[in-house]
Structure formats: C-alpha cells, structure tokens
Enzyme design. Structure first.
Site, PDB file in Angstrom:
ATOM      1  N   ASP A  79       0.842  -1.277   0.017  1.00  0.00           N
ATOM      2  CA  ASP A  79       0.053   0.092   0.246  1.00  0.00           C
ATOM      3  C   ASP A  79       0.879   1.214   0.132  1.00  0.00           C
ATOM      4  O   ASP A  79       0.444   2.278  -0.170  1.00  0.00           O
ATOM      5  CB  ASP A  79      -1.068   0.033   1.101  1.00  0.00           C
ATOM      6  CG  ASP A  79      -0.440  -0.019   2.641  1.00  0.00           C
ATOM      7  OD1 ASP A  79       1.043   0.110   2.479  1.00  0.00           O
ATOM      8  OD2 ASP A  79      -1.117  -0.257   3.544  1.00  0.00           O
ATOM      9  N   SER A  80       2.134   1.110   0.146  1.00  0.00           N
ATOM     10  CA  SER A  80       3.157   2.065  -0.398  1.00  0.00           C
ATOM     11  C   SER A  80       2.887   2.652  -1.560  1.00  0.00           C
ATOM     12  O   SER A  80       3.492   3.941  -1.932  1.00  0.00           O
ATOM     13  CB  SER A  80       4.502   1.735  -0.116  1.00  0.00           C
ATOM     14  OG  SER A  80       4.846   0.476  -0.804  1.00  0.00           O
ATOM     15  N   ASP A 118      -0.948  -6.238  -0.348  1.00  0.00           N
ATOM     16  CA  ASP A 118      -1.361  -5.605   0.625  1.00  0.00           C
ATOM     17  C   ASP A 118      -2.817  -5.623   0.784  1.00  0.00           C
ATOM     18  O   ASP A 118      -3.486  -5.084  -0.161  1.00  0.00           O
ATOM     19  CB  ASP A 118      -0.954  -4.253   0.540  1.00  0.00           C
ATOM     20  CG  ASP A 118       0.362  -4.043   1.863  1.00  0.00           C
ATOM     21  OD1 ASP A 118       0.086  -4.885   2.997  1.00  0.00           O
ATOM     22  OD2 ASP A 118       1.055  -3.229   1.727  1.00  0.00           O
ATOM     23  N   LYS A 148      -1.054  -9.424   2.653  1.00  0.00           N
ATOM     24  CA  LYS A 148      -0.263  -9.130   3.781  1.00  0.00           C
ATOM     25  C   LYS A 148      -1.331  -8.228   4.747  1.00  0.00           C
ATOM     26  O   LYS A 148      -2.026  -7.408   3.971  1.00  0.00           O
ATOM     27  CB  LYS A 148       0.670  -8.100   3.302  1.00  0.00           C
ATOM     28  CG  LYS A 148       1.587  -7.813   4.861  1.00  0.00           C
ATOM     29  CD  LYS A 148       3.028  -7.113   4.458  1.00  0.00           C
ATOM     30  CE  LYS A 148       2.862  -5.766   3.762  1.00  0.00           C
ATOM     31  NZ  LYS A 148       2.319  -4.809   4.480  1.00  0.00           N
ATOM     32  N   GLU A 150      -1.792  -5.820   8.489  1.00  0.00           N
ATOM     33  CA  GLU A 150      -1.006  -5.319   9.650  1.00  0.00           C
ATOM     34  C   GLU A 150      -1.773  -5.791  11.091  1.00  0.00           C
ATOM     35  O   GLU A 150      -2.927  -5.928  11.007  1.00  0.00           O
ATOM     36  CB  GLU A 150      -0.907  -3.777   9.464  1.00  0.00           C
ATOM     37  CG  GLU A 150      -0.459  -3.238   8.443  1.00  0.00           C
ATOM     38  CD  GLU A 150      -0.357  -1.454   8.425  1.00  0.00           C
ATOM     39  OE1 GLU A 150       0.352  -1.057   7.564  1.00  0.00           O
ATOM     40  OE2 GLU A 150      -0.991  -0.994   9.193  1.00  0.00           O
ATOM     41  N   GLU A 216       9.010  -3.626  10.675  1.00  0.00           N
ATOM     42  CA  GLU A 216       9.332  -2.505  10.361  1.00  0.00           C
ATOM     43  C   GLU A 216       9.761  -1.377  11.345  1.00  0.00           C
ATOM     44  O   GLU A 216       8.817  -1.227  12.548  1.00  0.00           O
ATOM     45  CB  GLU A 216       8.230  -1.789   9.553  1.00  0.00           C
ATOM     46  CG  GLU A 216       8.375  -0.498   8.906  1.00  0.00           C
ATOM     47  CD  GLU A 216       7.495   0.199   8.175  1.00  0.00           C
ATOM     48  OE1 GLU A 216       7.761   1.412   7.547  1.00  0.00           O
ATOM     49  OE2 GLU A 216       6.352  -0.770   7.466  1.00  0.00           O
TER      50      GLU A 216
END
Length: 299
Positions: A79-80, A118, A148, A150, A216
């Site tokens: 999502d970067s 993501d 992925k 979070e 991270e």
C-alpha cells in the site's frame, strides 16, 4: 580396523555435507535453479536452511518484469503505492480496487516471483469476514499468491480465517503505516513493555498461521530475538541485519523518491537524475529541431 573405520567416518560425513550444500544452493530463493513460481513453503524452507532472501515492492507489470528477471523471489504490491505511485500523502487512502488492479499488473509481469498483495486500510478492520472477502478479490481477480495485513493479536481472527480458507498471510508488525494517525512514524518496540508486546504479537501471528512477519522500524536487538523465536521467516525494513529477509520500497532504493531518505534505506541507483536528464535531452532535441531525424521517419 576400528581406527580405519573411525578415520573414514568424518570423510563420509564431509562428503554428505558437501552434497547437501550443493542441493541447498540449487534450491536457493535467489540464485537457485528453479524457474517455477515461488511459494510460501519455499520461504519457510529457506528459513530452515538459514538462507536470507530479498523482497522488493512493485506496482506495475514493467517494473515487476525487471525484478523477476533479476531473480527477486518475492514482490510486495504494497500500500506504499499510495505514497510513491498514486500521489497520496499516506497509505490510508489506497482502495481495494486500486490494490486489485495494480496487483494484477504485477502478477502479469512475473513468471517466478511470489506476489504478495497488501490488504489496504478499511478492507479488513471490520473483522474476519470482511478480510476474507477482500483477500478473495486479490487472489481471484489479481492472482496474488498471498496477502499481507497489519497487526498481530488485533488481527488474529482475520489471519486465522484467511489461512483456514487457503489464503497465505504475511503479518506486519512494528511501525504499521495504516495506523500513522495514531502512532506516527517512529521506532516501535523500545522499552521492555513494548518489546514484550511486539514479541507476543509475532508469536500470535505465527500461531494463527502466518507464513512470515514483516518487522518495520524495530530495534535490531528485538528483531533478532523475534527472528530466533519464530519458525517462520521475518522480513526486516529498518529492523537490523538479523532478520531472515529484507525489503525496501523500490522507488527508494532506485533513487526515484525525492527528498531525504529514511535512515534504513540504501540507494542502489539514481534513476531520478537519469530520467530528468533523458527528458531534458528529448525536449532539447525537439525544440532544436534535431528530433525526429530521417531514421525516425516514414515515407
């Protein structure tokens, strides 16, 4: 005879070790001989061999094809993309539609790399059923091999249901960019309480079935402890050298992102300067009337 037998034993062991090393080398995620699509089982096997491996982000078919050709075994459609591809200030505005479209492009650009998509903010926070619905889109419509998300303990129900449904999950701990509005951009896991919480989250993610954990902006010592404590690989970004793998945002490591880079980024090229120079060269040729020339013209 016993002495001769004993003398032969180390040699036989050494020969077996050399053969095993050759086998392990052929199976290496980076530099190995296999051309089939990388799977999550390959990543866990690499952990067992003590092999480190690289992961890069990608958001389009052309870039993905370059990294696939370079032998990068895992590509993250992160999502970067919100920051470095779509022009958003943070990752928060990224939608599932955008993630699905760009993930599909990355999959089409690759033949070997495992593509991880993501789950963007708002696509799984409501609970496990929403997470399954969102992840199913990425798997069916985009063709990703894993997703992925979070969070550790706070995302256990989501992780468990996805894994039970046959969708591999990579967890993301430490600095979680989707929570930027509450935690900001700072190192996570400093202090005993925060360190214990992060270690507990990592073990919970593994117990829920995650095949890997991204760490991270985590102190190197804590990341090393987490890596030793898990049977699944850890992927570091600003988490020191002892993680099982390392990931960077490709626009950062290629020198495309403007401004000052975070401390954990190493730039391997200066593509922004090269692209500016190339664009200026083209513009000067057009303005000066030297492009197109005869070899660029049809009659």
């Amino acid at each position: 005879m016993p002495q001769n037998s004993a003398a032969r034993t180390p040699a036989a062991g050494a020969e077996k070790s050399a053969a095993q090393q050759a086998t392990d080398s052929s199976k290496a995620l980076y530099g190995g001989k296999s051309t089939r699509r990388v799977t999550v089982r390959d990543l866990i096997a690499a952990k067992e061999r003590g092999e480190k491996w690289p992961m890069l982000t990608a958001y389009d078919a052309m870039t993905a094809s370059v990294f696939d050709e370079a032998g990068i075994p895992v590509l993250l459609v992160g999502d970067s993309m919100g920051n470095c591809h779509l022009g958003y200030d943070t990752t928060v505005p990224v939608t599932l539609d955008e993630m699905t479209m760009l993930s599909a492009a990355v999959v089409r650009g690759t033949s070997r790399a495992l593509v991880v998509g993501d789950l963007p903010f708002g696509s799984y926070q409501e609970g496990a059923v929403q997470a399954l619905r969102s992840a199913t889109r990425l798997v069916k419509e985009a063709g990703v091999g894993a997703v992925k998300l979070e969070g550790g303990e706070r995302s256990l129900a989501q992780t468990e249901l996805l894994v039970q449904s046959g969708i591999p999950v990579m967890s993301h701990l430490g600095l979680t960019p989707q929570s930027v509005n509450t935690m900001g951009y700072r190192v996570q896991g400093r202090g005993d309480e925060d360190a214990h919480r992060l270690l507990r989250d990592a073990k919970a993610a593994e117990a829920a079935g995650a095949f890997a954990v991204v760490l991270e902006l985590v102190p190197a010592e804590l990341a090393a402890e987490v890596s030793r404590s898990l049977h699944i690989p850890t992927v570091g970004i600003g988490a020191g050298p002892d993680c099982d793998a390392q990931v960077l945002v490709y626009t950062d490591m290629m020198g495309l992102t403007p401004g000052k880079m975070p401390r954990f980024v190493k730039q391997y090229a200066d593509l922004r300067a090269q692209m500016v120079s190339a664009a200026q060269g083209f513009a000067q040729d057009v303005v000066g009337g030297t492009f197109p020339q005869e070899e660029h013209t049809f009659h």
